[in-house]
Structure formats: structure tokens, C-alpha cells
Write a protein that holds these residues in place. Structure first.
Motif, PDB file in Angstrom:
ATOM      1  N   GLU A 105      -2.423   7.924  -2.026  1.00 35.11           N
ATOM      2  CA  GLU A 105      -3.755   7.629  -1.513  1.00 35.11           C
ATOM      3  C   GLU A 105      -4.810   8.437  -2.257  1.00 35.11           C
ATOM      4  O   GLU A 105      -5.851   7.916  -2.676  1.00 35.11           O
ATOM      5  CB  GLU A 105      -3.816   7.937  -0.019  1.00 35.11           C
ATOM      6  N   ASN A 106      -4.534   9.718  -2.462  1.00 32.90           N
ATOM      7  CA  ASN A 106      -5.546  10.601  -3.019  1.00 32.90           C
ATOM      8  C   ASN A 106      -5.746  10.426  -4.516  1.00 32.90           C
ATOM      9  O   ASN A 106      -6.860  10.609  -5.016  1.00 32.90           O
ATOM     10  CB  ASN A 106      -5.190  12.060  -2.708  1.00 32.90           C
ATOM     11  N   THR A 115       0.867   3.784  -8.771  1.00 36.11           N
ATOM     12  CA  THR A 115       0.270   3.121  -7.610  1.00 36.11           C
ATOM     13  C   THR A 115       0.100   1.636  -7.868  1.00 36.11           C
ATOM     14  O   THR A 115       0.241   0.828  -6.947  1.00 36.11           O
ATOM     15  CB  THR A 115      -1.084   3.751  -7.243  1.00 36.11           C
ATOM     16  N   THR A 161       3.184   9.567   0.130  1.00 39.84           N
ATOM     17  CA  THR A 161       2.188   8.577   0.562  1.00 39.84           C
ATOM     18  C   THR A 161       0.780   9.127   0.431  1.00 39.84           C
ATOM     19  O   THR A 161      -0.123   8.458  -0.093  1.00 39.84           O
ATOM     20  CB  THR A 161       2.456   8.159   2.023  1.00 39.84           C
ATOM     21  N   GLU A 162       0.586  10.357   0.885  1.00 38.81           N
ATOM     22  CA  GLU A 162      -0.732  10.992   0.790  1.00 38.81           C
ATOM     23  C   GLU A 162      -1.134  11.189  -0.672  1.00 38.81           C
ATOM     24  O   GLU A 162      -2.303  11.002  -1.040  1.00 38.81           O
ATOM     25  CB  GLU A 162      -0.697  12.340   1.512  1.00 38.81           C
ATOM     26  N   ASN A 198      -8.169   7.413  -4.552  1.00 43.79           N
ATOM     27  CA  ASN A 198      -9.408   7.448  -3.776  1.00 43.79           C
ATOM     28  C   ASN A 198     -10.218   8.728  -3.919  1.00 43.79           C
ATOM     29  O   ASN A 198     -11.411   8.740  -3.598  1.00 43.79           O
ATOM     30  CB  ASN A 198      -9.089   7.224  -2.295  1.00 43.79           C
ATOM     31  N   GLY A 236       0.807  -1.203   0.000  1.00 39.19           N
ATOM     32  CA  GLY A 236       0.000   0.000   0.000  1.00 39.19           C
ATOM     33  C   GLY A 236       0.847   1.263   0.000  1.00 39.19           C
ATOM     34  O   GLY A 236       2.093   1.202  -0.021  1.00 39.19           O
ATOM     35  N   PRO A 237       0.202   2.425   0.027  1.00 36.01           N
ATOM     36  CA  PRO A 237       0.942   3.690  -0.008  1.00 36.01           C
ATOM     37  C   PRO A 237       1.986   3.829   1.094  1.00 36.01           C
ATOM     38  O   PRO A 237       2.980   4.540   0.923  1.00 36.01           O
ATOM     39  CB  PRO A 237      -0.164   4.740   0.140  1.00 36.01           C
TER      40      PRO A 237
END
Length: 329
Positions: free
Chosen positions: A313-314, A52, A309-310, A317, A18-19
Motif C-alpha cells: 500500500e505504502n 504491485t 500488505t502495508e 500511495n 489489491g494489497p
């Protein structure tokens, strides 16, 4: 020419996942450029969905661990390797790939993957060129064989690839329509080349596209979310129409019979399959766009390197993309 060994910050991936597997290190040696390579001081690096998938280990191409993600950087030449004559220290450049990874303060790239960045474009815009615009050009012309006068629907037009597709298609004489999921996104799409735009969050938007396309239908659809839209796309196509799959995040069931009566085509696209000659063709066409002004990347969310990392995720999502996501150094 060798560089003095100093340290830099860089994001490293030690295992797929994951991230949170994106780890910022501050003790990575600055790499040295080899023959026909350059060292670039990175000011910005594009963040792309494909990165990703690679990080998660679910993409067909897996890098050797550990690695630093990132291909689309913009910055200045810091040093050149033996045999390099096209670039010199201080030149503004952007890349279509890197050797040592772009989520870093410095990166090494082959000169075949380095291009001059015009002064009229910022470094953030330079980091938003390669994957969005090379993908858009390849989708429209190398794969869909789009022609002036044809109609194109950009299904998911407010993100980096979508905006690039609208700009390129409009500049090449196509009738351009797009979809977005917000008023801000729809406004952005219209400002970047679309003749008309539809809100894909409205329940009846497909009927609105059908009405606008008339009996002829849509000649080319550039599809960013095929796992949601492919069934509808096949209903919208003209005789001989083409759907180009740019994005997909899961399976979808379709009826192949829907392709038969119209002799329509479903075409996948991947920049990893681009030949050297196709890359040169694309770069030449896009550089003409930079010179004439129609190529104008729109920058969306900006993240410092420590928030990679953020960003990962963004980009997956968050809904309703507005422009190209970049990391800034």
C-alpha cells in the motif's frame, strides 16, 4: 543436495487484486534446490513497485497462481543442488531473481541469479541492490548510452532507483542533477552523488532546471514518473537528448513534434528484457562499485514479513520516497 522437509512462513498470492490478496502462510514447505540451484535463508527482500502491478494482474507478465512475490533477496546459502561449485553453505549472497519467491523465510534461486554479498554491506542493503542498481545501470548505459561529461537529470531521485542512478552516474563522470519532494529527500540526493538538486513540488522548478542546464539542455533524463513529467522532459533535453522511462502509472498526452527539432529519443526500460550477457556486464560493474565503495544502498522503510500488505500500500500511495523499501524476516 536435498534438504530436510520443514515448514516456513511465506506470503502467497492466490488471486490477482489489491494489497489484501497478499496472505501470510506459516505452513509452506521449505523448497529443495535442484541442479544448479541453491536454497537461501532469506534475511531481507526488496519491495518494488513492479511487484504491485504484477500482484494486481495489470502487468504484461503474469505468474502462474498461486505464487510468492519477490526477486531481490539477501541472505545465506542454506543448501546447494547438484552441480553447484561457486557457493557453499553459509555464503552471504544476494539475488537478481528467485524461482520460488522472495517474500519468504527461504527461497530457491538459479546460480545464474546469485551473487556474493560483500561483508561491508548489510543484508538489508543486499536486498536493495538488484532492481534499483541493475535498472539504473541499464538505463544509463545499455539504453541511454550515457558518456562521461554528459549531464543527467534523475527525475525522482530520492527513492531506490533514483539514489542508485545518482551514485552510478557520479562514479562514471557524469554531471548529475536530481529532483525530490522534501528537504530530507533533497539532502539525501546530494549526499548520494548529485551535484545539484531541485524540489519538484515547487511550481517553478522546471524553469530552475532550464536555467541550470543553460542553452545546451540536459543530455539524459532518467524518469520515474513519466505520466506526470514527460512533456516537461522533452522541453529540457539537449540536441540528441534521451529520456529513459523507468516508471509510469498512467497515460500522458505529448506532442511528437517536440522530439523532432532536437532529434530526441524516448526509451523504455525493463529488466525483464535484459540478456544474460547484459546482466553479467552489469553485475561486474556494480561489484566494482561495492569493492571501491561508491555503491552504497540507502535503506528506507523496513517492514516485517507479516506487514507485506502495508508495504504494498505504502510503496504506491506514499509520496516523497526516501531510500529503498525492504521486508525483513
Amino acid at each position: 543436495m536435498a534438504t530436510v522437509r520443514t515448514l516456513m512462513r511465506a506470503v502467497r498470492v492466490l488471486q490477482f487484486g489489491g494489497p489484501d490478496v497478499l496472505k501470510l502462510h506459516s505452513d509452506i514447505p521449505v523448497p529443495n534446490p535442484g541442479e544448479n540451484q541453491v536454497l537461501i535463508k532469506v534475511y531481507a527482500c526488496g519491495v518494488n513497485p513492479v511487484e504491485t502491478y504484477i500482484r494486481a494482474g495489470v502487468y504484461a507478465r503474469k505468474p502462474t497462481l498461486p505464487y510468492t512475490p519477490g526477486t531481490d533477496v539477501a541472505g545465506e546459502i542454506e543448501a546447494i543442488g547438484n552441480g553447484v561449485t561457486r557457493f557453499k553453505k553459509g555464503d552471504r549472497v544476494f539475488t537478481s531473481d528467485t524461482i520460488t519467491g522472495g517474500y519468504a523465510e527461504y527461497t530457491v534461486a538459479s546460480i545464474d541469479d546469485v551473487f556474493p554479498l560483500p561483508a561491508k554491506l548489510s543484508f538489508n542493503q543486499g536486498a536493495a541492490i538488484t532492481i534499483p542498481y541493475f535498472t539504473a545501470y541499464r538505463s544509463l548505459f545499455n539504453k541511454a548510452r550515457a558518456r562521461p561529461g554528459e549531464s543527467v537529470l534523475v527525475h525522482g531521485a530520492s527513492g531506490g532507483v533514483g539514489i542508485a542512478t545518482c551514485q552510478i552516474a557520479r562514479a562514471h563522470g557524469l554531471k548529475v542533477s536530481g529532483t525530490a519532494g522534501s528537504e530530507a529527500g533533497m539532502k539525501l540526493v546530494l549526499e548520494n552523488g548529485a551535484h545539484e538538486v531541485f524540489n519538484h513540488k515547487e511550481g517553478n522548478y522546471i524553469n530552475k532546471i532550464k536555467e541550470a542546464a543553460g542553452d545546451h539542455g540536459v543530455d539524459v533524463i532518467i524518469e520515474m514518473a513519466s505520466n506526470f513529467n514527460l512533456n516537461n522532459d522533452l522541453q529540457l533535453l539537449s540536441l540528441g537528448g534521451r529520456v529513459v522511462i523507468v516508471g509510469c502509472r498512467g497515460p500522458i498526452e505529448i506532442n511528437p513534434r517536440d522530439t523532432m527539432a532536437k532529434e530526441s529519443s524516448i526509451i523504455g526500460v525493463s529488466l525483464f528484457s535484459q540478456t544474460k550477457e547484459e546482466k553479467q556486464e552489469c553485475a561486474a560493474a556494480l561489484y566494482a562499485g561495492m569493492e571501491s565503495g561508491w555503491l552504497n544502498p540507502v535503506i528506507g522503510p523496513e517492514y516485517p514479513l507479516e506487514k507485506a500488505t502495508e508495504a504494498h500500500e505504502n510503496i504506491i500511495n506514499s509520496s516523497g520516497a526516501l531510500g529503498k523499501m525492504v521486508l525483513i524476516m
